[in-house]
Design an enzyme around this catalytic site. Structure first.
Site, mmCIF file in Angstrom:
data_model
loop_
_atom_site.group_PDB
_atom_site.id
_atom_site.type_symbol
_atom_site.label_atom_id
_atom_site.label_comp_id
_atom_site.label_asym_id
_atom_site.label_seq_id
_atom_site.Cartn_x
_atom_site.Cartn_y
_atom_site.Cartn_z
ATOM 1 N N CYS A 187 4.670 9.938 1.989
ATOM 2 C CA CYS A 187 3.836 8.893 2.597
ATOM 3 C C CYS A 187 3.999 8.834 4.125
ATOM 4 O O CYS A 187 5.103 8.647 4.635
ATOM 5 C CB CYS A 187 4.201 7.542 1.987
ATOM 6 S SG CYS A 187 3.345 6.167 2.787
ATOM 7 N N LYS A 194 4.410 3.544 -10.940
ATOM 8 C CA LYS A 194 5.236 2.586 -10.181
ATOM 9 C C LYS A 194 6.151 1.792 -11.110
ATOM 10 O O LYS A 194 5.687 1.236 -12.108
ATOM 11 C CB LYS A 194 4.325 1.608 -9.431
ATOM 12 C CG LYS A 194 3.474 2.271 -8.367
ATOM 13 C CD LYS A 194 2.497 1.285 -7.754
ATOM 14 C CE LYS A 194 1.482 1.999 -6.892
ATOM 15 N NZ LYS A 194 0.324 1.175 -6.526
ATOM 16 N N VAL A 228 3.935 1.362 -0.618
ATOM 17 C CA VAL A 228 5.133 1.625 0.179
ATOM 18 C C VAL A 228 4.684 1.859 1.616
ATOM 19 O O VAL A 228 3.537 2.256 1.827
ATOM 20 C CB VAL A 228 5.903 2.858 -0.361
ATOM 21 C CG1 VAL A 228 6.531 2.553 -1.688
ATOM 22 C CG2 VAL A 228 5.018 4.100 -0.446
ATOM 23 N N SER A 235 4.032 -1.073 7.152
ATOM 24 C CA SER A 235 4.892 -0.274 8.045
ATOM 25 C C SER A 235 4.944 -0.824 9.470
ATOM 26 O O SER A 235 6.008 -0.847 10.096
ATOM 27 C CB SER A 235 4.433 1.181 8.054
ATOM 28 O OG SER A 235 3.085 1.295 8.483
#
Ligand SMILES: N[C@@H](CCC(=O)N[C@@H](CS)C(=O)NCC(=O)O)C(=O)O
Length: 218
Positions: A12, A39, A52, A65
């Site tokens: 990712c 998941k 995520v 993020s």
């Protein structure tokens, strides 16, 4: 306070931004990899978006993020943002723009036929040209110092180079500043160490297995 735990998926780009920031900050952390195709229940219980990265600090959960990186930046000085409020705001704006490039890449890789792939590539290239026009003398976005905005773009350029080499797309040939920026970022220890050792193979396998038209030329 306990060590932060970063919940991650190994390919990712958004997770990678936070790993780069943690490494730049020399901060100890644990990393837990999950399978996004399957998941785990505990993850769905703590992640409001089901995405995520998630940073777990004690009982608190931080997601997104850019927000994670801002938190890490505030709590572990010196800051990876420019001091000047206007420059900082401009950096944050371009951090936001980098998510667009990741989405452009996502759609480029999943285009179903040649025409659609070319259309998606050209849309992505016009966004990259906007980035090119923002860049100065380099080597990084703001000049000599690697900052959060660089951490936001490094994962995108790393993936772009791998795919472009594989399908001979030459995306950065006409964008010398982006190319120089990418070249400087990929030599940073924090960027090199932000992915697993088999990242290149795993990423290309993932693209080949999950993609549309582009995987036919790989
Ligand atoms: N805006 C989010 C994007 C995160 C994101 O899209 N993560 C992807 C993996 S790269 C994800 O978790 N996808 C799972 C899903 O959408 O179900 C961020 O910056 O953290």
């Amino acid at each position: 306070m306990s060590k932060p735990e970063l919940i991650s998926f190994e390919l990712c780009p958004f997770v990678q931004r936070s790993v780069i920031t943690l490494l730049e900050k020399d901060q100890e952390f644990d990393i837990t990899y999950i399978d996004l195709a399957n998941k785990p229940e505990w993850f769905l219980n703590i992640s409001p978006s089901g995405k995520v990265p998630v940073l777990r600090i004690g009982d608190s959960v931080v997601f997104e993020s850019a927000v994670i990186n801002e938190y890490l930046d505030e709590t572990t000085p010196p800051s990876l943002h420019p001091n000047d409020p206007l420059k900082k705001a401009v950096n944050r704006a371009w951090i936001e723009f980098s998510s667009q490039l990741n989405m452009d890449m996502f759609h480029w890789l999943r285009a179903e036929d040649k025409a659609q792939m070319e259309e998606k590539q050209s849309g992505m290239m016009s966004h990259l040209k906007q980035v090119e026009d923002q860049l100065g003398e380099g080597p990084f976005f703001n000049g000599e110092t690697f900052r959060l905005v660089d951490a936001a773009y490094a994962p995108y350029f790393m993936r772009l180079e791998l795919i472009a080499d594989k399908v001979e797309a030459h995306c950065l040939e006409s964008l010398p500043k982006c190319l120089a920026w990418h070249t400087a970022m990929k030599e940073k220890e924090s960027v090199i160490k932000s992915v697993i050792p088999t990242f290149k193979e795993n990423f290309l396998d993932y693209v080949a297995a999950n993609s549309g038209y582009i995987s036919k030329s790989m």
